[in-house]
Design a protein around this motif. Sequence first.
Motif, PDB file in Angstrom:
ATOM      1  N   ARG A  47     -75.599  68.173  81.676  1.00  0.00           N
ATOM      2  CA  ARG A  47     -74.975  67.501  80.525  1.00  0.00           C
ATOM      3  C   ARG A  47     -73.585  68.083  80.253  1.00  0.00           C
ATOM      4  NH1 ARG A  47     -76.502  63.650  76.674  1.00  0.00           N
ATOM      5  NH2 ARG A  47     -75.087  63.752  74.889  1.00  0.00           N
ATOM      6  N   LYS A  48     -73.454  69.390  80.404  1.00  0.00           N
ATOM      7  CA  LYS A  48     -72.135  70.021  80.195  1.00  0.00           C
ATOM      8  C   LYS A  48     -71.131  69.556  81.255  1.00  0.00           C
ATOM      9  CE  LYS A  48     -73.914  74.213  77.959  1.00  0.00           C
ATOM     10  NZ  LYS A  48     -74.300  75.637  78.210  1.00  0.00           N
ATOM     11  N   HIS A  84     -89.572  77.214  84.971  1.00  0.00           N
ATOM     12  CA  HIS A  84     -89.251  76.337  83.832  1.00  0.00           C
ATOM     13  C   HIS A  84     -87.825  76.580  83.346  1.00  0.00           C
ATOM     14  CE1 HIS A  84     -93.027  74.264  83.094  1.00  0.00           C
ATOM     15  NE2 HIS A  84     -93.695  75.397  83.201  1.00  0.00           N
ATOM     16  N   ALA A  85     -87.391  77.831  83.355  1.00  0.00           N
ATOM     17  CA  ALA A  85     -86.027  78.155  82.917  1.00  0.00           C
ATOM     18  C   ALA A  85     -84.998  77.537  83.862  1.00  0.00           C
ATOM     19  CB  ALA A  85     -85.844  79.666  82.856  1.00  0.00           C
ATOM     20  N   ARG A 141     -84.889  73.845  82.970  1.00  0.00           N
ATOM     21  CA  ARG A 141     -84.280  73.624  81.646  1.00  0.00           C
ATOM     22  C   ARG A 141     -82.772  73.852  81.716  1.00  0.00           C
ATOM     23  NH1 ARG A 141     -87.105  77.036  79.406  1.00  0.00           N
ATOM     24  NH2 ARG A 141     -85.654  78.809  79.426  1.00  0.00           N
ATOM     25  N   GLU A 142     -82.382  74.937  82.354  1.00  0.00           N
ATOM     26  CA  GLU A 142     -80.955  75.252  82.445  1.00  0.00           C
ATOM     27  C   GLU A 142     -80.207  74.223  83.287  1.00  0.00           C
ATOM     28  OE1 GLU A 142     -82.112  79.959  82.285  1.00  0.00           O
ATOM     29  OE2 GLU A 142     -80.730  79.274  83.830  1.00  0.00           O
ATOM     30  N   MET A 187     -77.611  74.430  73.671  1.00  0.00           N
ATOM     31  CA  MET A 187     -77.886  72.982  73.604  1.00  0.00           C
ATOM     32  C   MET A 187     -79.176  72.716  74.386  1.00  0.00           C
ATOM     33  SD  MET A 187     -75.786  69.972  75.511  1.00  0.00           S
ATOM     34  CE  MET A 187     -75.945  70.858  77.049  1.00  0.00           C
ATOM     35  N   THR A 188     -80.204  72.296  73.736  1.00  0.00           N
ATOM     36  CA  THR A 188     -81.469  72.018  74.426  1.00  0.00           C
ATOM     37  C   THR A 188     -81.604  70.521  74.648  1.00  0.00           C
ATOM     38  OG1 THR A 188     -82.470  73.932  73.346  1.00  0.00           O
ATOM     39  CG2 THR A 188     -83.971  72.288  74.291  1.00  0.00           C
ATOM     40  N   ILE A 189     -81.912  70.157  75.884  1.00  0.00           N
ATOM     41  CA  ILE A 189     -82.055  68.746  76.221  1.00  0.00           C
ATOM     42  C   ILE A 189     -83.479  68.298  75.882  1.00  0.00           C
ATOM     43  CG2 ILE A 189     -81.948  67.064  78.082  1.00  0.00           C
ATOM     44  CD1 ILE A 189     -79.269  68.409  77.609  1.00  0.00           C
ATOM     45  N   SER A 190     -83.570  67.189  75.154  1.00  0.00           N
ATOM     46  CA  SER A 190     -84.897  66.630  74.878  1.00  0.00           C
ATOM     47  C   SER A 190     -85.304  65.780  76.084  1.00  0.00           C
ATOM     48  CB  SER A 190     -84.840  65.749  73.619  1.00  0.00           C
ATOM     49  OG  SER A 190     -86.056  65.016  73.527  1.00  0.00           O
ATOM     50  N   MET A 191     -86.233  66.314  76.887  1.00  0.00           N
ATOM     51  CA  MET A 191     -86.581  65.652  78.151  1.00  0.00           C
ATOM     52  C   MET A 191     -87.218  64.289  77.912  1.00  0.00           C
ATOM     53  SD  MET A 191     -85.265  67.589  80.295  1.00  0.00           S
ATOM     54  CE  MET A 191     -85.881  67.208  81.940  1.00  0.00           C
ATOM     55  N   GLU A 227     -79.338  71.350  81.116  1.00  0.00           N
ATOM     56  CA  GLU A 227     -78.224  71.711  80.219  1.00  0.00           C
ATOM     57  C   GLU A 227     -76.904  71.767  80.992  1.00  0.00           C
ATOM     58  OE1 GLU A 227     -81.300  74.369  77.472  1.00  0.00           O
ATOM     59  OE2 GLU A 227     -79.801  75.339  78.741  1.00  0.00           O
TER      60      GLU A 227
END
Length: 357
Positions: free
Chosen positions: A145-146, A134-135, A138-139, A1-5, A142
């Motif tokens: 949200r989870k 960046h990872a 990004r993580e 699931m990628t979050i659209s920032m 994610e």
Amino acid sequence: MTISMEKIPHPRSVVWQEDRLLLLDQRRLPAETVYLELTTPEEVREAIVKLAVRGAPAIGTAAAFGMYLGVKDVPDADAGRLWSTLRRVGEDLRSARPTAVNLSWALERIRRRLETLKERPVSELKAALLAEAHAIQREDAEMCRKIGEHLLTLLEDGMGVLTHCNAGGLATAAYGTALAPLYLAKERGWHLRVFADETRPVLQGARLTAYELQQAGIDVTLICDNMAAAVMQKGWVQAVIVGTDRVAANGDVANKIGTYGLAVLAKAHGIPFYVAAPTSSIDLQTPTGADIPIEERPVEEITKGFGLATAPEGVRVYNPAFDVTPAELVTAIITEHGVIRPPFGPGLQEAVQRSQG
Ligand SMILES: CSC[C@H]1O[C@H](OP(=O)(O)O)[C@H](O)[C@@H]1O
């Protein structure tokens, strides 16, 4: 699931832009939205120490980018200088704040990643460092949200929720941890009534949580910390949700000062007490809460908060930024992998192992 920032419902606290780090100066919220432009790890450390950037996950992400700022100009021919700089900058950033394990977790993750590439050219190491930062960010988005999705399974439309400090989008890459379910509930058309503790002495609840939730159109009522008991007594609260700076291996939870008192109050009122904890905040190497270092902060945060003298000059002050809530007062710990109920030890180990792949 990628979050659209671009679609997150709050300002971003940490933004990497070309070769500099933009940090939303949270000391100036809610009155002003100002981004600091940082180009050195020393500036990043100072921003963390002075709470320009704060919130366990956000601190870890800022430090990861700070590591890159420290080495980005090391000559490609000078591998020795790269490694010595990484060690120095890592220790300097790690010492900025002792309680939030996300800081050391992020720095250790960077170190481990680069160790796997130690024979590679300096240019590759620098690129890998930036990619890892960046990872991490990004993580984190994610994970948050989870956590929100799992926390929502514990709530119902129409509930009253009390929260403390700011474990929101400003404290993380996106959505927050404790506040994540509130954003997701809004997306689903639920109406949750949120009570936000102002959270003395730095007022993260008043300045940041109330600001975030009001901007997002979420029903939020600001209360003083000493009003939480009365609000619970009136039956207005059906769940307390807080973030964490470090969960010990036995489930003891370090979080903003005042959290322990809320847990005692929740117990007394038969209200569930939930801790939102990304696995980046779980520290299996710390056996119990007694082993968690508690940061003490400047007396001026209490005696001259926001520049107004509110106590006699020279008065003795005790200003711990965090306290420890014993596991037995915690109803559940919610990670990105799901809901963990007591006894917490095995569930925490499993969650961390799942994150390590
Ligand atoms: C998800 S943020 C976790 C945690 O960090 C905050 O502390 P501070 O504002 O001092 O960085 C607060 O304890 C939050 O619950």
